[in-house]
Design a protein around this motif. Sequence first.
Motif, short mmCIF file in Angstrom:
data_model
loop_
_atom_site.label_atom_id
_atom_site.label_comp_id
_atom_site.label_asym_id
_atom_site.label_seq_id
_atom_site.Cartn_x
_atom_site.Cartn_y
_atom_site.Cartn_z
N LYS A 8 0.84 -1.22 0.00
CA LYS A 8 0.00 0.00 0.00
C LYS A 8 0.86 1.26 0.00
N ALA A 9 1.94 1.23 0.78
CA ALA A 9 2.81 2.40 0.85
C ALA A 9 3.48 2.66 -0.49
N LEU A 10 3.92 1.59 -1.13
CA LEU A 10 4.57 1.73 -2.45
C LEU A 10 3.58 2.32 -3.45
N LEU A 12 1.05 4.24 -2.93
CA LEU A 12 0.86 5.67 -2.68
C LEU A 12 2.01 6.49 -3.26
N LYS A 13 3.23 6.01 -3.05
CA LYS A 13 4.40 6.74 -3.55
C LYS A 13 4.41 6.80 -5.06
N VAL A 14 4.10 5.67 -5.69
CA VAL A 14 4.14 5.61 -7.15
C VAL A 14 3.02 6.47 -7.75
N GLU A 15 1.85 6.40 -7.14
CA GLU A 15 0.72 7.17 -7.67
C GLU A 15 0.95 8.67 -7.56
N LYS A 16 1.65 9.06 -6.51
CA LYS A 16 1.94 10.48 -6.33
C LYS A 16 2.76 11.04 -7.49
N ASN A 17 3.57 10.16 -8.08
CA ASN A 17 4.46 10.60 -9.16
C ASN A 17 3.89 10.39 -10.56
N GLY A 18 2.65 9.95 -10.64
CA GLY A 18 2.07 9.78 -11.97
C GLY A 18 1.39 8.44 -12.12
N ALA A 40 -3.75 -7.04 -0.87
CA ALA A 40 -3.68 -5.58 -0.91
C ALA A 40 -3.96 -5.10 -2.34
N ASN A 41 -4.68 -5.93 -3.09
CA ASN A 41 -5.14 -5.59 -4.45
C ASN A 41 -4.09 -5.58 -5.53
N GLN A 42 -2.94 -6.20 -5.28
CA GLN A 42 -1.93 -6.29 -6.33
C GLN A 42 -2.24 -7.47 -7.26
N ALA A 217 11.43 -4.03 -1.84
CA ALA A 217 10.70 -2.97 -1.12
C ALA A 217 9.29 -3.43 -0.74
N ILE A 218 8.81 -4.49 -1.37
CA ILE A 218 7.49 -5.04 -1.01
C ILE A 218 7.64 -6.26 -0.09
N PHE A 219 8.48 -7.21 -0.53
CA PHE A 219 8.55 -8.50 0.14
C PHE A 219 9.69 -8.63 1.14
N GLY A 220 10.56 -7.61 1.23
CA GLY A 220 11.74 -7.74 2.07
C GLY A 220 12.86 -8.39 1.29
#
Length: 223
Positions: A8-10, A12-18, A40-42, A217-220
């Motif tokens: 979810k955090a990723l 948000l970050k990606v959507e903020k940039n386009g 988480a809807n991926q 960054a998602i799975f560790g």
Amino acid sequence: MSIQDNMKALRLKVEKNGNCKIVAVSKTKTPADIMEAYNANQRAFGENKAQELADKYEKLPKDIEWHMIGHLQRNKVKYIAPFVYMIQSVDSLRLLEEINKQAARNGRKIRCLLQAHIAEEETKFGFSLDELKALFQTNQLAQYESIFIAGLMGMATFTSDENQVRREFRSLKNTFEELRALPLTANAKMEDLSMGMSGDYAIAIEEGSTIVRVGSAIFGGRS
Ligand SMILES: *Cc1c(COP(=O)(O)O)cnc(C)c1O
């Protein structure tokens, strides 16, 4: 943080940039890990080994869109041809020919990205930018009727030098735009530019990426 939280955090970050698509790179991770991101809807996941990809396809929900992102041997194409959504790591014409053959055998058209060699490292697979330009200036891709070439994929050098990473992404983007301006064959259209991983996706998005491939960054980390 849990995989769901990271996802979810990723986003948000990606959507903020386009408007960039996220492929969650799940190589070496378990079906249970993948289900956490799924919840988480991926829906788009990437793997780098054909057999592992086929095994996970069998075990997991059928609305997952599977992306092949690793070097693919021609004799393994048959394991993923029935279902794979996109092969991002096409690094030779001989491989493209085999994908075309297996796609036809399965009554499918398979979306492909041509992998560009942009990093300084010698070990990365792919076409040079000059090879790509030469390829699209002839009509030799027209013969492959069961594939669709949707764009390019590239990996930057693994370095902490952000300027170098940016330079490499920018040169790929420039080539992408040059190819996009050419009269392409019916089975090709420059729509997707796949660049950016956990360490450099923010730079990649700034430089025009349309698909980021993010794993750790998602799975560790991976052991
Ligand atoms: C493993 C891999 C990724 C993801 O790497 P992370 O650094 O874990 O985000 C992206 N692209 C390719 C081709 C990979 O093999």
